[in-house]
Design a protein around this motif. Structure first.
Motif, PDB file in Angstrom:
ATOM      1  N   THR A   1       0.831  -1.202   0.000  1.00 45.86           N
ATOM      2  CA  THR A   1       0.000   0.000   0.000  1.00 45.86           C
ATOM      3  C   THR A   1       0.871   1.259   0.000  1.00 45.86           C
ATOM      4  O   THR A   1       1.795   1.365   0.803  1.00 45.86           O
ATOM      5  CB  THR A   1      -0.913   0.009   1.244  1.00 45.86           C
ATOM      6  OG1 THR A   1      -1.683  -1.198   1.267  1.00 45.86           O
ATOM      7  CG2 THR A   1      -1.849   1.206   1.223  1.00 45.86           C
ATOM      8  N   HIS A   2       0.600   2.179  -0.935  1.00 45.14           N
ATOM      9  CA  HIS A   2       1.374   3.425  -1.028  1.00 45.14           C
ATOM     10  C   HIS A   2       2.843   3.129  -1.344  1.00 45.14           C
ATOM     11  O   HIS A   2       3.736   3.864  -0.962  1.00 45.14           O
ATOM     12  CB  HIS A   2       1.241   4.191   0.307  1.00 45.14           C
ATOM     13  CG  HIS A   2       1.695   5.624   0.270  1.00 45.14           C
ATOM     14  ND1 HIS A   2       1.026   6.613  -0.394  1.00 45.14           N
ATOM     15  CD2 HIS A   2       2.773   6.222   0.853  1.00 45.14           C
ATOM     16  CE1 HIS A   2       1.669   7.772  -0.223  1.00 45.14           C
ATOM     17  NE2 HIS A   2       2.730   7.551   0.519  1.00 45.14           N
ATOM     18  N   PHE A   3       3.068   2.056  -2.094  1.00 47.78           N
ATOM     19  CA  PHE A   3       4.435   1.580  -2.318  1.00 47.78           C
ATOM     20  C   PHE A   3       5.217   2.534  -3.234  1.00 47.78           C
ATOM     21  O   PHE A   3       4.758   2.899  -4.315  1.00 47.78           O
ATOM     22  CB  PHE A   3       4.402   0.181  -2.948  1.00 47.78           C
ATOM     23  CG  PHE A   3       5.761  -0.339  -3.331  1.00 47.78           C
ATOM     24  CD1 PHE A   3       6.690  -0.678  -2.364  1.00 47.78           C
ATOM     25  CD2 PHE A   3       6.128  -0.462  -4.667  1.00 47.78           C
ATOM     26  CE1 PHE A   3       7.947  -1.154  -2.717  1.00 47.78           C
ATOM     27  CE2 PHE A   3       7.370  -0.929  -5.034  1.00 47.78           C
ATOM     28  CZ  PHE A   3       8.286  -1.273  -4.053  1.00 47.78           C
ATOM     29  N   GLY A   4       6.394   2.946  -2.785  1.00 46.01           N
ATOM     30  CA  GLY A   4       7.325   3.693  -3.620  1.00 46.01           C
ATOM     31  C   GLY A   4       7.035   5.168  -3.777  1.00 46.01           C
ATOM     32  O   GLY A   4       7.727   5.849  -4.538  1.00 46.01           O
TER      33      GLY A   4
ATOM     34  N   LEU B   1       4.562  12.258  -9.142  1.00 47.99           N
ATOM     35  CA  LEU B   1       5.055  10.951  -8.723  1.00 47.99           C
ATOM     36  C   LEU B   1       6.575  10.987  -8.787  1.00 47.99           C
ATOM     37  O   LEU B   1       7.163  10.883  -9.853  1.00 47.99           O
ATOM     38  CB  LEU B   1       4.504   9.839  -9.628  1.00 47.99           C
ATOM     39  CG  LEU B   1       4.754   8.409  -9.113  1.00 47.99           C
ATOM     40  CD1 LEU B   1       3.938   8.150  -7.833  1.00 47.99           C
ATOM     41  CD2 LEU B   1       4.394   7.367 -10.169  1.00 47.99           C
ATOM     42  N   GLY B   2       7.191  11.148  -7.611  1.00 49.98           N
ATOM     43  CA  GLY B   2       8.645  11.239  -7.578  1.00 49.98           C
ATOM     44  C   GLY B   2       9.303  10.329  -6.572  1.00 49.98           C
ATOM     45  O   GLY B   2      10.488  10.032  -6.684  1.00 49.98           O
ATOM     46  N   GLY B   3       8.518   9.881  -5.574  1.00 46.93           N
ATOM     47  CA  GLY B   3       9.148   9.084  -4.532  1.00 46.93           C
ATOM     48  C   GLY B   3       9.994   9.960  -3.620  1.00 46.93           C
ATOM     49  O   GLY B   3       9.932  11.184  -3.655  1.00 46.93           O
ATOM     50  N   ALA B   4      10.822   9.321  -2.832  1.00 48.02           N
ATOM     51  CA  ALA B   4      11.535   9.999  -1.754  1.00 48.02           C
ATOM     52  C   ALA B   4      12.390  11.166  -2.226  1.00 48.02           C
ATOM     53  O   ALA B   4      12.399  12.234  -1.607  1.00 48.02           O
ATOM     54  CB  ALA B   4      12.391   8.998  -0.991  1.00 48.02           C
TER      55      ALA B   4
ATOM     56  N   THR C   1      13.438  10.125  -7.788  1.00 49.24           N
ATOM     57  CA  THR C   1      13.994   9.148  -8.735  1.00 49.24           C
ATOM     58  C   THR C   1      13.113   7.918  -8.943  1.00 49.24           C
ATOM     59  O   THR C   1      13.336   7.159  -9.890  1.00 49.24           O
ATOM     60  CB  THR C   1      15.364   8.670  -8.242  1.00 49.24           C
ATOM     61  OG1 THR C   1      15.206   8.004  -6.966  1.00 49.24           O
ATOM     62  CG2 THR C   1      16.334   9.841  -8.093  1.00 49.24           C
ATOM     63  N   LEU C   2      12.145   7.683  -8.072  1.00 51.26           N
ATOM     64  CA  LEU C   2      11.294   6.488  -8.112  1.00 51.26           C
ATOM     65  C   LEU C   2      12.130   5.203  -8.118  1.00 51.26           C
ATOM     66  O   LEU C   2      11.771   4.200  -8.754  1.00 51.26           O
ATOM     67  CB  LEU C   2      10.365   6.507  -9.340  1.00 51.26           C
ATOM     68  CG  LEU C   2       9.289   7.596  -9.360  1.00 51.26           C
ATOM     69  CD1 LEU C   2       8.488   7.564 -10.657  1.00 51.26           C
ATOM     70  CD2 LEU C   2       8.340   7.433  -8.167  1.00 51.26           C
ATOM     71  N   ALA C   3      13.250   5.254  -7.399  1.00 48.44           N
ATOM     72  CA  ALA C   3      14.178   4.124  -7.407  1.00 48.44           C
ATOM     73  C   ALA C   3      13.533   2.848  -6.880  1.00 48.44           C
ATOM     74  O   ALA C   3      13.847   1.740  -7.349  1.00 48.44           O
ATOM     75  CB  ALA C   3      15.415   4.472  -6.583  1.00 48.44           C
ATOM     76  N   GLU C   4      12.602   2.989  -5.932  1.00 48.19           N
ATOM     77  CA  GLU C   4      11.975   1.799  -5.351  1.00 48.19           C
ATOM     78  C   GLU C   4      11.128   1.030  -6.361  1.00 48.19           C
ATOM     79  O   GLU C   4      10.810  -0.138  -6.128  1.00 48.19           O
ATOM     80  CB  GLU C   4      11.105   2.208  -4.159  1.00 48.19           C
ATOM     81  CG  GLU C   4      11.880   2.645  -2.932  1.00 48.19           C
ATOM     82  CD  GLU C   4      10.949   2.939  -1.772  1.00 48.19           C
ATOM     83  OE1 GLU C   4      10.564   4.120  -1.646  1.00 48.19           O
ATOM     84  OE2 GLU C   4      10.603   2.006  -1.035  1.00 48.19           O
ATOM     85  N   MET C   5      10.763   1.677  -7.443  1.00 47.64           N
ATOM     86  CA  MET C   5       9.911   1.012  -8.437  1.00 47.64           C
ATOM     87  C   MET C   5      10.715   0.235  -9.471  1.00 47.64           C
ATOM     88  O   MET C   5      10.166  -0.232 -10.471  1.00 47.64           O
ATOM     89  CB  MET C   5       8.997   2.039  -9.107  1.00 47.64           C
ATOM     90  CG  MET C   5       8.018   2.663  -8.128  1.00 47.64           C
ATOM     91  SD  MET C   5       6.670   3.561  -8.933  1.00 47.64           S
ATOM     92  CE  MET C   5       5.954   4.410  -7.529  1.00 47.64           C
ATOM     93  N   GLN C   6      12.015   0.105  -9.253  1.00 49.56           N
ATOM     94  CA  GLN C   6      12.866  -0.831 -10.004  1.00 49.56           C
ATOM     95  C   GLN C   6      12.771  -0.652 -11.522  1.00 49.56           C
ATOM     96  O   GLN C   6      12.631  -1.618 -12.275  1.00 49.56           O
ATOM     97  CB  GLN C   6      12.494  -2.269  -9.619  1.00 49.56           C
ATOM     98  CG  GLN C   6      12.577  -2.520  -8.115  1.00 49.56           C
ATOM     99  CD  GLN C   6      11.815  -3.763  -7.686  1.00 49.56           C
ATOM    100  OE1 GLN C   6      11.495  -4.616  -8.512  1.00 49.56           O
ATOM    101  NE2 GLN C   6      11.524  -3.867  -6.418  1.00 49.56           N
TER     102      GLN C   6
ATOM    103  N   HIS D   1       9.453  14.335 -11.799  1.00 47.61           N
ATOM    104  CA  HIS D   1       8.790  14.883 -10.613  1.00 47.61           C
ATOM    105  C   HIS D   1       8.884  16.405 -10.626  1.00 47.61           C
ATOM    106  O   HIS D   1       9.789  16.986 -11.234  1.00 47.61           O
ATOM    107  CB  HIS D   1       9.442  14.320  -9.345  1.00 47.61           C
ATOM    108  CG  HIS D   1      10.733  14.986  -8.993  1.00 47.61           C
ATOM    109  ND1 HIS D   1      10.797  16.026  -8.085  1.00 47.61           N
ATOM    110  CD2 HIS D   1      12.005  14.791  -9.433  1.00 47.61           C
ATOM    111  CE1 HIS D   1      12.048  16.435  -7.976  1.00 47.61           C
ATOM    112  NE2 HIS D   1      12.805  15.694  -8.783  1.00 47.61           N
ATOM    113  N   TRP D   2       7.944  17.058  -9.951  1.00 48.89           N
ATOM    114  CA  TRP D   2       7.966  18.517  -9.828  1.00 48.89           C
ATOM    115  C   TRP D   2       7.787  18.936  -8.373  1.00 48.89           C
ATOM    116  O   TRP D   2       7.226  19.968  -8.051  1.00 48.89           O
ATOM    117  CB  TRP D   2       6.907  19.175 -10.724  1.00 48.89           C
ATOM    118  CG  TRP D   2       5.526  18.561 -10.693  1.00 48.89           C
ATOM    119  CD1 TRP D   2       5.126  17.404 -11.289  1.00 48.89           C
ATOM    120  CD2 TRP D   2       4.358  19.093 -10.051  1.00 48.89           C
ATOM    121  NE1 TRP D   2       3.786  17.168 -11.053  1.00 48.89           N
ATOM    122  CE2 TRP D   2       3.297  18.199 -10.298  1.00 48.89           C
ATOM    123  CE3 TRP D   2       4.109  20.230  -9.295  1.00 48.89           C
ATOM    124  CZ2 TRP D   2       2.001  18.408  -9.816  1.00 48.89           C
ATOM    125  CZ3 TRP D   2       2.822  20.454  -8.810  1.00 48.89           C
ATOM    126  CH2 TRP D   2       1.784  19.539  -9.071  1.00 48.89           C
TER     127      TRP D   2
END
Length: 428
Positions: A99-102, A191-194, A197-202, A224-225
């Motif tokens: 849930t809410h992953f990445g 949608l940018g993540g931490a 980079t959205l690195a968690e989304m592989q 991301h913005w």
């Protein structure tokens, strides 16, 4: 998001659009779209996505409690995600980790703000459209109706009321056009993540973003913005410009509605514009609301621009300021547009008083001044300008709506003015 102190300066519809429940529902739309997209790209199991999507129903959440808890958490997204995870865990504990992953709080809040702003923008556009068509109709009807032009608050020369109306309509047409263009860029998914980079989304981040944007009807961003607020603030600036243009029209109308001038008046309706003490008063409520918005909007726009100096990849305080200012600016914009649309719908126009005010100045001047600045030919000149401007503005509107394609014949002058009322004759 109503208040006894400012609710009368806005509208119920736009207050509801930015209301707590509607905003939480928009955030849940983000979470459901995220789960669907991540399941399609294989990032999370389909079973987990179904459990998450099934729990993204606003009626399952205690919205007032979420708002209260946001004060300690620093964001409404934190208690919402926690509550969503609790709801998902009741039926599918294995889905909680997905849930809410990445993504992060700002992703869900920015996207929800874009969704509710789109709804508000549709409300604003409808009322601005009403204003434009009302003004263009008035401009055609009064293309040759003489009135006194005023510069530096003093009598100047003769123009037509139709030209005045065309002058009120033109910036609204331009504003409507610019808002559409800017909104196409600004109303986008976040949608940018931490750290963007959205690195968690592989490596699936761009595809997840594309699918989510398609699902939500928003533009898919280039990236991301989270601290790149230029396109978003540009839309805020357009709201400010619109409010300023509506305020200019309201200022003119309020001045023309003064008892001593009495050339215009807002509609007399039960409960509208009355005085609590003086039964003879007819307060210009529409102009009042639009002028109040025009006084408030510049500070809101300035706050948005000041908040652009955000730190590194995530802002501390600046983004939060923007969140607080944005709804107020948009609500002022709709309050102003609705107020002027209503004022124009029942506008009372006293052409005889316009003529009397003209004559009061004309008869007090030397003959050479009258010949120069109050020649009846000037009215015909204003009428020609009015018809030309109205035709151009209608062409812009028709082009935007796709009414006339390339090579389509333009309406003839006689056809365009068939329904125009006869102009008031101004004696030489």
């Amino acid at each position: 998001m109503s208040s006894i102190f400012e609710g009368f300066l806005s509208t119920l519809e736009v207050q509801e659009a930015f209301g707590d429940r509607r905003f939480v529902a928009a955030m849940l739309r983000f979470e459901a779209a995220l789960a669907r997209a991540q399941a399609r790209t294989g990032l999370i199991p389909e079973s987990a996505a179904k459990s998450i999507i099934g729990s993204c129903k606003v009626e399952l959440f205690d919205v007032p409690k979420l708002v209260r808890d946001s004060g300690r958490a620093g964001s409404i997204a934190v208690p919402l995600v926690r509550s969503l995870q609790d709801a998902v865990g009741l039926f599918n504990p294995a889905a909680v980790a997905h849930t809410h992953f990445g993504c992060i709080s700002q992703d869900v809040v920015d996207t929800a703000m874009a969704l509710v702003t789109r709804e508000a923008l549709n409300l604003i556009s409808a009322d601005v459209e009403h204003c434009i068509h009302s003004l263009l109709d008035l401009a055609e009807r009064h293309a040759a109706t003489p009135m006194l032009a005023r510069t530096l608050m003093q009598p100047a020369s003769v123009i037509s009321f139709g030209l005045k109306c065309a002058g009120w309509a033109a910036p609204l047409v331009r504003s409507r056009q610019r808002m559409r263009q800017v909104a196409e860029q600004a109303l986008q998914l976040q949608l940018g993540g931490a750290v963007g980079t959205l690195a968690e989304m592989q490596g699936h981040g761009p595809e997840v973003a594309r699918l989510m944007a398609e699902d939500l009807g928003l533009r898919a961003p280039l990236g991301h913005w989270q601290t790149q607020r230029d396109e978003w603030v540009a839309l805020g600036c357009e709201f400010g410009l619109l409010v300023g243009s509506l305020g200019k029209m309201a200022r003119d109308m309020a001045l023309m509605a003064q008892f001593e001038i009495a050339e215009l008046g807002e509609a007399h309706e039960p409960g509208r514009g009355g005085s609590s003490a003086m039964p003879h008063k007819r307060n210009p409520v529409g102009a009042m609301v639009a002028l109040a918005a025009a006084q408030r909007a510049p500070q809101r726009v300035a706050a948005l621009m000041q908040a652009m100096t955000q730190e590194h990849e995530r802002a501390l305080g600046h983004w939060q300021v923007e969140l607080a200012e944005w709804p107020q600016l948009v609500m002022s914009a709709h309050g102003s547009a609705r107020a002027m649309a209503q004022a124009l719908s029942g506008l009372r126009i006293d052409t005889q008083r316009m003529l009397a005010n003209l004559d009061a100045v004309r008869t007090s001047l030397p003959a050479d001044a009258v010949a120069t600045w109050f020649n009846p030919q000037l009215v015909e000149h204003s009428a020609g300008l009015t018809r030309s401007q109205v035709a151009s503005l209608r062409s812009l509107l028709d082009a935007r709506h796709g009414v006339a394609g390339p090579g389509a014949p333009a309406p003839t002058e006689s056809a365009r003015h068939q329904a125009v009322a006869p102009s008031l004759v101004w004696p030489v």
